[in-house]
Design an enzyme around this catalytic site. Structure first.
Site, PDB file in Angstrom:
ATOM      1  N   LYS A  53       1.438  -1.152   0.150  1.00  0.00           N
ATOM      2  CA  LYS A  53       0.031   0.111  -0.149  1.00  0.00           C
ATOM      3  C   LYS A  53       0.411   1.524   0.475  1.00  0.00           C
ATOM      4  O   LYS A  53       1.072   2.794  -0.628  1.00  0.00           O
ATOM      5  CB  LYS A  53      -0.787  -0.205   1.050  1.00  0.00           C
ATOM      6  CG  LYS A  53      -1.989  -0.820   1.922  1.00  0.00           C
ATOM      7  CD  LYS A  53      -3.027  -0.930   2.624  1.00  0.00           C
ATOM      8  CE  LYS A  53      -3.546  -2.395   2.275  1.00  0.00           C
ATOM      9  NZ  LYS A  53      -4.172  -2.683   3.132  1.00  0.00           N
ATOM     10  N   GLN A  97      -4.085  -2.168  10.110  1.00  0.00           N
ATOM     11  CA  GLN A  97      -4.236  -3.237   8.920  1.00  0.00           C
ATOM     12  C   GLN A  97      -4.402  -4.007  10.185  1.00  0.00           C
ATOM     13  O   GLN A  97      -4.770  -4.320  11.768  1.00  0.00           O
ATOM     14  CB  GLN A  97      -2.137  -3.088   8.907  1.00  0.00           C
ATOM     15  CG  GLN A  97      -2.606  -4.312   7.679  1.00  0.00           C
ATOM     16  CD  GLN A  97      -3.334  -4.948   6.558  1.00  0.00           C
ATOM     17  OE1 GLN A  97      -2.804  -3.558   6.032  1.00  0.00           O
ATOM     18  NE2 GLN A  97      -4.169  -5.350   6.575  1.00  0.00           N
ATOM     19  N   ASP A 120     -10.524   3.105   5.411  1.00  0.00           N
ATOM     20  CA  ASP A 120     -10.752   1.693   4.807  1.00  0.00           C
ATOM     21  C   ASP A 120     -12.661   1.538   4.458  1.00  0.00           C
ATOM     22  O   ASP A 120     -13.185  -0.034   4.691  1.00  0.00           O
ATOM     23  CB  ASP A 120     -10.284   0.568   6.199  1.00  0.00           C
ATOM     24  CG  ASP A 120      -8.874   0.058   5.465  1.00  0.00           C
ATOM     25  OD1 ASP A 120      -9.102  -0.263   4.034  1.00  0.00           O
ATOM     26  OD2 ASP A 120      -8.467  -0.369   6.575  1.00  0.00           O
TER      27      ASP A 120
END
Ligand code: NDP
Length: 295
Positions: A53, A97, A120
């Site tokens: 990412k 994450q 997200d």
């Protein structure tokens, strides 16, 4: 029948080019979109995902900062970090994450992320918006699945989609988004889970089959309707001593056998994975634009 391969790398590359153009336009106005990623512990898969990412952000010109935190961090320590990122003007998007170590309450961390920085799309407020058809951020993997189908010209209206797996980050948001859509353009949805007694009977009815369970090649050719479009979200590491790295990556679908039955299929790797990264970039730029409009 040999299925058409839906190449996520090619579609994602197109999206990254579009995002790079948007980033350049924002920079021309003096705005640098920024993403902060938080990764806790040293799980190799999480470290790899975050590194991918970070690289993708750099390539399109998004400012990134990676916070690699020791797994011994306390919940309060992690909340403090998120709060500081919530306040930071340089940061427009935040991603944490997952998974987090067992002593950290995942819900508390997700809920601490400022909803308008929730790149997200996991915050309950954003999931709520998705559920009422007014989405601000769609979680990156579901967004990637939907966008790849759209760009491949797969018509969903009047079709039956079966989603195997109902996690908060993949199965549920895809089902939620499709349920909210106009039936002319969106499919009827069935969601399956671990204890479904007749999984194959249900999957065989799918015009569109999305699989996100995390079990290598659990979907066999016999479980797929001829001509179905099959989207394999799974990422499984299988020991393979013939390879230098000692493992190979396979999806949740038996790719070779199902390719003989389906009309189109995503490979693993090279299918949904690159789309997830591309849609995270897209969400970060959308967050930056929205925050600037609000300022
Ligand atoms: P979770 O473990 O959170 O959820 C798995 C889901 O699959 C659960 O709903 C579970 O059912 C269901 N399930 C498990 N076994 C079966 C079975 N035998 N039959 C039917 N359903 C079953 O996983 P995630 O959603 O986080 O991830 C799924 C896969 O997708 C993983 O391989 C993961 O690595 C991959 N992934 C890939 C991404 C990408 O970018 N390509 C992004 C995110 C995930 P129940 O609810 O009943 O327990």
């Amino acid at each position: 029948m040999t299925a058409r391969i839906i190449d996520g790398r090619i579609i994602a590359a197109d999206i990254r080019k579009e995002v790079a153009r948007d980033v350049a336009a924002l920079k021309a106005k003096g705005i640098m979109p920024g993403l902060a990623a938080v990764v806790v512990g040293d799980d190799p898969a999480s470290q790899t995902y975050v590194a991918n990412k970070e690289r993708a952000c750099r390539e399109v010109g998004i400012y990134t900062e990676i916070h690699r935190i020791d797994s011994s961090v306390s919940q309060d320590g992690l909340l403090d970090l998120i709060e500081s990122l919530n306040r930071a003007n340089r940061v427009h998007g935040i991603l944490v994450q997952l998974p987090l170590p067992p002593h950290i309450e995942e819900h508390a961390i997700i809920e601490c992320v400022r909803p308008d920085k929730d790149a997200d799309g996991f915050h309950p407020l954003n999931i709520g918006h998705l559920a009422i058809g007014d989405s601000q951020f769609v979680p990156a993997t579901p967004f990637g699945v939907m966008e790849m189908l759209r760009r491949e010209g797969v018509h969903l209206g009047g079709k039956h989609a079966v989603i195997v797996g109902r996690s908060n980050i993949v199965g549920k948001p895809i089902a939620t988004a499709w349920m909210q859509g106009d039936p002319q353009f969106f499919p009827r949805v069935t969601v399956c889970h671990r204890t479904d007694p007749n999984l194959a009977e249900v999957t065989k009815q799918a015009d569109i089959l999305v699989v996100a369970v995390g079990i290598p090649e659990v979907i066999t050719a016999e479980m797929v309707k001829p001509g179905a479009v099959v989207i394999d979200v799974g990422i499984n590491h299988i020991e393979d001593k013939s390879l230098k790295r000692g493992y190979k990556i396979v999806g949740d679908v038996d790719f070779d056998a199902v390719s003989e039955v389906a009309s189109a299929i995503t490979p693993v790797p090279g299918g949904v994975g690159p789309m997830t990264v591309a849609m995270l970039l897209r969400n970060t730029v959308s967050a930056a634009k929205a925050q600037i409009e609000q300022a």
